[in-house]
Design a protein around this motif. Structure first.
Motif, mmCIF file in Angstrom:
data_model
loop_
_atom_site.group_PDB
_atom_site.id
_atom_site.type_symbol
_atom_site.label_atom_id
_atom_site.label_comp_id
_atom_site.label_asym_id
_atom_site.label_seq_id
_atom_site.Cartn_x
_atom_site.Cartn_y
_atom_site.Cartn_z
ATOM 1 N N CYS A 1 2.931 1.877 7.803
ATOM 2 C CA CYS A 1 3.643 2.536 6.706
ATOM 3 C C CYS A 1 4.356 3.748 7.252
ATOM 4 C CB CYS A 1 2.653 2.934 5.630
ATOM 5 S SG CYS A 1 3.269 4.241 4.552
ATOM 6 N N GLY A 2 5.526 3.894 6.897
ATOM 7 C CA GLY A 2 6.261 5.031 7.430
ATOM 8 C C GLY A 2 6.850 5.871 6.331
ATOM 9 N N ARG A 3 7.338 6.946 6.756
ATOM 10 C CA ARG A 3 7.956 7.852 5.801
ATOM 11 C C ARG A 3 9.407 7.983 6.198
ATOM 12 N NH1 ARG A 3 4.673 11.415 3.047
ATOM 13 N NH2 ARG A 3 5.968 12.309 1.449
ATOM 14 N N GLU A 4 10.267 7.636 5.307
ATOM 15 C CA GLU A 4 11.680 7.733 5.658
ATOM 16 C C GLU A 4 12.316 8.829 4.832
ATOM 17 O OE1 GLU A 4 12.478 3.307 5.384
ATOM 18 O OE2 GLU A 4 13.825 4.011 6.947
ATOM 19 N N LEU A 5 12.977 9.673 5.517
ATOM 20 C CA LEU A 5 13.586 10.786 4.817
ATOM 21 C C LEU A 5 15.073 10.776 5.079
ATOM 22 C CD1 LEU A 5 10.649 12.431 6.225
ATOM 23 C CD2 LEU A 5 11.136 12.967 3.860
ATOM 24 N N PHE A 6 15.801 10.856 4.038
ATOM 25 C CA PHE A 6 17.241 10.757 4.157
ATOM 26 C C PHE A 6 17.902 12.049 3.746
ATOM 27 C CE2 PHE A 6 17.158 6.161 4.541
ATOM 28 C CZ PHE A 6 15.961 5.844 3.953
ATOM 29 N N HIS B 1 17.472 -0.811 3.729
ATOM 30 C CA HIS B 1 17.444 0.570 4.188
ATOM 31 C C HIS B 1 18.436 1.442 3.449
ATOM 32 C CE1 HIS B 1 20.289 -1.774 6.594
ATOM 33 N NE2 HIS B 1 21.074 -0.747 6.391
ATOM 34 N N TRP C 1 10.115 16.826 6.547
ATOM 35 C CA TRP C 1 11.448 16.349 6.252
ATOM 36 C C TRP C 1 12.156 15.965 7.517
ATOM 37 C CZ3 TRP C 1 13.121 15.090 1.668
ATOM 38 C CH2 TRP C 1 12.474 15.633 0.561
ATOM 39 N N ARG C 2 12.712 14.839 7.492
ATOM 40 C CA ARG C 2 13.457 14.373 8.632
ATOM 41 C C ARG C 2 14.801 13.938 8.111
ATOM 42 N NH1 ARG C 2 11.455 13.183 13.550
ATOM 43 N NH2 ARG C 2 9.314 13.454 12.933
ATOM 44 N N SER C 3 15.799 14.257 8.821
ATOM 45 C CA SER C 3 17.087 13.870 8.292
ATOM 46 C C SER C 3 17.658 12.759 9.119
ATOM 47 C CB SER C 3 18.032 15.066 8.275
ATOM 48 O OG SER C 3 18.639 15.203 9.514
ATOM 49 N N LEU C 4 18.142 11.760 8.452
ATOM 50 C CA LEU C 4 18.765 10.639 9.120
ATOM 51 C C LEU C 4 20.125 10.475 8.507
ATOM 52 C CD1 LEU C 4 15.681 8.348 8.684
ATOM 53 C CD2 LEU C 4 16.336 9.501 10.791
ATOM 54 N N PHE D 1 4.988 17.893 -2.166
ATOM 55 C CA PHE D 1 6.363 17.919 -1.678
ATOM 56 C C PHE D 1 6.554 18.928 -0.565
ATOM 57 C CE2 PHE D 1 10.286 16.075 -2.223
ATOM 58 C CZ PHE D 1 11.289 17.004 -2.150
ATOM 59 N N ARG E 1 17.635 12.130 13.211
ATOM 60 C CA ARG E 1 16.319 12.406 13.782
ATOM 61 C C ARG E 1 15.995 13.887 13.833
ATOM 62 N NH1 ARG E 1 13.968 7.696 13.792
ATOM 63 N NH2 ARG E 1 15.030 6.046 14.860
ATOM 64 N N ILE F 1 8.803 6.942 0.733
ATOM 65 C CA ILE F 1 7.664 6.360 1.432
ATOM 66 C C ILE F 1 7.895 4.873 1.537
ATOM 67 C CG2 ILE F 1 5.208 5.909 1.327
ATOM 68 C CD1 ILE F 1 4.915 8.531 -0.113
ATOM 69 N N ASN F 2 7.757 4.375 2.732
ATOM 70 C CA ASN F 2 8.080 2.987 2.976
ATOM 71 C C ASN F 2 6.891 2.077 2.765
ATOM 72 O OD1 ASN F 2 10.151 1.410 3.399
ATOM 73 N ND2 ASN F 2 10.311 1.743 5.589
ATOM 74 N N PHE G 1 18.674 15.456 -0.277
ATOM 75 C CA PHE G 1 17.514 15.149 0.555
ATOM 76 C C PHE G 1 16.602 14.215 -0.203
ATOM 77 C CE2 PHE G 1 18.559 18.030 3.816
ATOM 78 C CZ PHE G 1 19.044 19.191 3.237
ATOM 79 N N GLN G 2 16.127 13.250 0.498
ATOM 80 C CA GLN G 2 15.311 12.241 -0.163
ATOM 81 C C GLN G 2 14.083 11.956 0.674
ATOM 82 O OE1 GLN G 2 17.562 8.792 -1.001
ATOM 83 N NE2 GLN G 2 15.875 7.752 -2.031
ATOM 84 N N ASP G 3 12.979 11.905 0.019
ATOM 85 C CA ASP G 3 11.719 11.655 0.686
ATOM 86 C C ASP G 3 11.218 10.313 0.190
ATOM 87 O OD1 ASP G 3 8.422 13.156 0.307
ATOM 88 O OD2 ASP G 3 9.188 11.645 1.691
ATOM 89 N N ARG H 1 0.843 -1.190 0.000
ATOM 90 C CA ARG H 1 0.000 0.000 0.000
ATOM 91 C C ARG H 1 0.871 1.230 0.000
ATOM 92 N NH1 ARG H 1 -1.792 3.103 4.291
ATOM 93 N NH2 ARG H 1 -0.777 1.655 5.723
ATOM 94 N N ARG H 2 0.717 2.025 -0.970
ATOM 95 C CA ARG H 2 1.491 3.261 -1.040
ATOM 96 C C ARG H 2 0.611 4.396 -0.560
ATOM 97 N NH1 ARG H 2 6.699 3.348 -1.970
ATOM 98 N NH2 ARG H 2 7.365 1.451 -2.988
ATOM 99 N N ASN I 1 11.262 12.005 -5.535
ATOM 100 C CA ASN I 1 11.401 13.180 -4.671
ATOM 101 C C ASN I 1 12.765 13.179 -4.014
ATOM 102 O OD1 ASN I 1 9.080 14.582 -5.092
ATOM 103 N ND2 ASN I 1 7.971 13.718 -3.362
ATOM 104 N N SER J 1 14.510 17.008 12.470
ATOM 105 C CA SER J 1 13.590 17.264 11.374
ATOM 106 C C SER J 1 13.960 18.568 10.700
ATOM 107 C CB SER J 1 12.159 17.329 11.895
ATOM 108 O OG SER J 1 12.072 18.278 12.927
#
Lengths: 360, 432
Positions: free
Chosen positions: B1-6, B51, A38-41, A33, B374, B431-432, B427-429, A26-27, B414, B376
């Motif tokens: 479902c999560g949103r991972e942003l790098f 990941h 935005w979260r940075s990891l 945008f 972590r 969706i997981n 920056f990368q958005d 499921r997307r 994105n 934001s």
């Protein structure tokens, strides 16, 4: 030319768990945008010998990373740092402002602990003071009679001319910038001509068509696209090494009391009131073309109105409730300029300016 | 479902001067002031490392341009890379065009992961074997080796520009490209280096009359005969190469009428267009001037269909910005893959994104803080006057040394690349 520098990658922090949420079919609907939170990891990848702890994933990561490192290393040496804070803009110069007049008062810090030089309100160069008391008084009296708008316009004109002169001194001037500055100068001249500002000074030039007085781009920026004249660098360089102040040639023209209005254009005392607009420009350009250190000094010393006060006035104006877009100089109401006593320049600042000019 | 942003932050030895994704988005090229090109490749999605998908790692680095000296004019030609443009991929190798002020080079980037072993005349370490010692013949075999990425210059297009090249653009026919300097635009064929066709020349017969220069040019993404070029006076001209050999006469002329109430001595300077980009659809184009981004419909020349203010709070500071030369900064702009959003840079390491559908915009900052785990990426706000709220920054505290001139958006996903002086942020958005 040796090129030892490479590309440095920020290393990740020590090992951390990744949320293994799995790939769901499921997307979620893609949010716009701009909505994205935005979260940075920091990246978990291991590059070279990293400090990632063991585990199958980490081992695989190391293997892949090593392969890539080796591949990249065959081209250039990649510096891997453990701590994210290790290399931060070290040794790399930030872009410099090309206008030598950016010199600000050093030492003062605004509440955000940022040097004034870095912020908006970098003050312009403090002009060399006229020197004589009577001249100061005369200048003050003159200032009162001239509207501040004209002063500011004059300051803008001077600033633009100096920028164009720096064009001459730069190795490869930017044509777009030169053309834009030249157009600005032309605009100011047109307006000044329409105002009749110049006609008052030079009545015999009244019959000239305004277009004649307009400075052509070529004259304004001769070196930008037509290599003529001696190179300024050696001259300035000599001036710098021997001491900027002592080496500056004394101004050839007499420093007679000047009309503040026409001050920028008059190089010679005796010819002060006689010179027409065009002639004065010619004098300016002669000076510009000689390209010796004294011409810069002359240009600075001839302007009475404190250069930096343009900003002060503008700031003051902006501070008072103006919600609409700024209209630049035209939108300003007359304001009393700051006293010219503050226009005394330190030798130190002059030093600094010449240094900047030499370096550009 | 999560949103991972790098986000990734990479430090370069020199100021980054251009950033460009290729057509698929798998490769990201950066050029810097020292004449180097660094190419990043996106990692393939890998089951063993779920990941790590989408990371960009260094793929290849090479020295594209060296500083030169023009003896005739006694001027040094900078090696700074002004623009990089990728060619569409046609085989296993990748091709890109990189240019400095005077010379354009076509580079081929290819991978080598096999080498031949078992030569007859050479030893394994390359020494020639003594022919008398060879008693038997063998057929060399290909063996896998560590992946090596090589970059080699394939074409050098030189000596066609008197002024500084500001743009290059590959045509949709994949055979030709244009290069634009301040006064002229030339059309090249990728195979031919000793000739180029001049298609636009705005140099006046008398240089004294020069008041306008070309600032950017681009080919239409689908119509191979159409290109646009922007000027320092805020105008855009669309030209059709079918109409004449020399396209000095435009087919369309885009200019927004000036607002007389906001006229000042700086009006012309801030109207100068620093970048022009067609949308992916080819129906719109976007222009960036000093304070705003405008979207134009190619069918309407009279005014733009959208205007987005980037940093309107600077309008009252124009004189100071003129004094310190910041007013001449050339910001770039870019579309996202679906043309629904546009992005451009600003000062203080801020960059702005505008969503055309929802009419919303956001200001983000590319900085060290944004790379902390972590942390934001908070939307930033610039306070223009009056009371400053807690999270806001006042205009006076903006750092005008930190400017984001170059940004790029992945053609499909994105993912954005933002160049802040020496640092590249990705920056990368996801969706997981």
């Amino acid at each position: 030319m040796p090129r030892p520098r490479g590309f440095e990658q920020e290393a990740p922090p020590p090992a951390r768990e990744w949320p293994i949420s799995g790939r769901s079919a499921r997307r979620a609907q893609r949010r716009p945008f701009v909505d994205a939170e935005w979260r940075s990891l920091a990246p978990p990848r291991a590059v070279g010998r990293s400090s990632l702890s063991g585990g199958k994933l980490a081992a695989a990561a190391v293997a892949v990373a090593e392969q890539r490192t080796r591949r990249a290393a065959s081209r250039v040496r990649i510096v891997v740092t453990k701590a994210p804070t290790a290399c931060w803009n070290r040794g790399s110069p930030l872009p410099r402002f090309s206008c030598g007049l950016r010199v600000g008062r050093t030492g003062r810090r605004d509440p955000d602990n940022r040097s004034l030089k870095d912020t908006m309100f970098a003050r312009g160069l403090k002009r060399k003071c006229v020197g004589h008391e009577e001249d100061v008084e005369g200048a003050l009296a003159g200032l009162k009679t001239v509207s501040s708008y004209s002063l500011q316009r004059q300051s803008l004109l001077d600033m633009s001319l100096v920028k164009l002169q720096l064009c001459h001194m730069l190795v490869e001037p930017n044509l777009c910038r030169s053309v834009l500055i030249a157009n600005t100068v032309r605009q100011i001249q047109e307006e000044m001509t329409q105002d009749g500002t110049w006609r008052a000074v030079a009545p015999q030039a009244a019959e000239r068509a305004p277009l004649d007085r307009l400075v052509s781009t070529e004259i304004l920026c001769r070196a930008a696209w037509g290599q003529e004249g001696a190179h300024p660098a050696p001259g300035l360089g000599d001036g710098h090494t021997q001491g900027p102040v002592s080496d500056l040639c004394p101004v050839t023209s007499a420093q007679a009391p000047r009309h503040p209005q026409s001050s920028a254009w008059e190089m010679d005392g005796p010819r002060e009131n006689r010179g027409s607009f065009h002639k004065s420009l010619d004098q300016i350009f002669e000076t510009l073309e000689t390209k010796n250190p004294s011409c810069m000094e002359e240009l600075f010393s001839d302007v009475d109105s404190p250069y930096y006060d343009l900003d002060t006035v503008l700031t003051g104006m902006m501070g008072g409730a103006r919600s609409g877009p700024c209209e630049g100089l035209e939108g300003l109401a007359p304001a009393t300029p700051a006293p010219s006593s503050s226009c005394k320049s330190d030798l130190g600042e002059l030093d600094h300016v010449v240094e900047i000019l030499v370096e550009t | 479902c999560g949103r991972e942003l790098f986000s990734w932050q990479l430090h370069c030895a020199d100021i980054i001067s251009t950033v460009e994704f290729n057509y698929s988005g798998d490769l990201l090229a950066t050029g810097d002031k020292g004449g180097r090109v660094v190419i990043f490749q996106r990692e393939q999605e890998n089951k063993s490392r779920p990941h790590s998908r989408g990371e960009y790692n260094v793929y290849s680095t090479f020295q594209s341009h060296e500083p030169e000296f023009d003896y005739l004019k006694s001027l040094e030609i900078e090696e700074k890379i002004n623009k990089i443009r990728w060619l569409p991929q046609q085989n296993a190798a990748h091709f890109l065009l990189s240019t400095n002020d005077k010379t354009i080079k076509l580079w081929k980037i290819s991978e080598r992961d096999k080498r031949a072993e078992g030569y007859n005349l050479k030893d394994e370490d390359g020494r020639l074997r003594d022919p008398f010692r060879i008693t038997a013949l063998r057929v060399p075999i290909l063996k896998p080796m560590d992946l090596m990425v090589e970059a080699s210059p394939r074409r050098i297009f030189a000596n066609a520009h008197t002024y500084h090249i500001n743009s290059i653009s590959v045509n949709s026919d994949h055979e030709t490209y244009l290069s634009a300097d301040d006064l002229r635009i030339n059309l090249w064929h990728l195979e031919i280096t000793d000739r180029s066709f001049n298609i636009v020349d705005i140099k006046p017969a008398n240089m004294e009359e020069l008041t306008e220069v070309i600032t950017a040019a681009e080919f239409h993404p689908h119509q191979c005969n159409v290109f646009v070029y922007s000027s320092s006076k805020g105008t855009i001209r669309l030209c059709d190469m079918r109409s004449s050999a020399l396209c000095d006469r435009h087919s369309k002329f885009f200019e927004e009428p000036e607002d007389p109430s906001s006229r000042s001595f700086f009006s012309e300077i801030i109207s100068s267009i620093s970048d022009v980009k067609f949308s992916h659809s080819g129906r719109y184009m976007m222009t960036r001037d000093y304070l705003s981004v405008k979207v134009w419909d190619l069918n309407m020349e009279s005014r733009p269909v959208e205007t987005h203010q980037v940093h309107e709070y600077l309008r009252s500071k124009l004189c100071s910005l003129y004094e310190n030369d910041c007013i001449f900064d050339k910001f770039e702009c870019c579309w996202n893959g679906s043309d629904s959003a546009i992005m451009t840079g600003s000062y203080n390491n801020f960059f702005r994104m505008f969503d055309r559908d929802t009419r919303r915009d956001v200001t983000l900052e590319a900085s060290r803080e944004s790379s902390k785990p972590r942390a934001s990426l908070k939307p930033r706000k610039v306070c223009t006057g009056g009371k400053r709220r807690k999270d806001e920054i006042s205009v006076d505290s903006l750092d005008f040394n930190k400017k984001i001139l170059h940004t790029a958006w992945h053609p499909v996903d994105n993912v954005i690349a933002v160049a802040a002086t020496n640092n590249l942020y990705i920056f990368q958005d996801k969706i997981n």
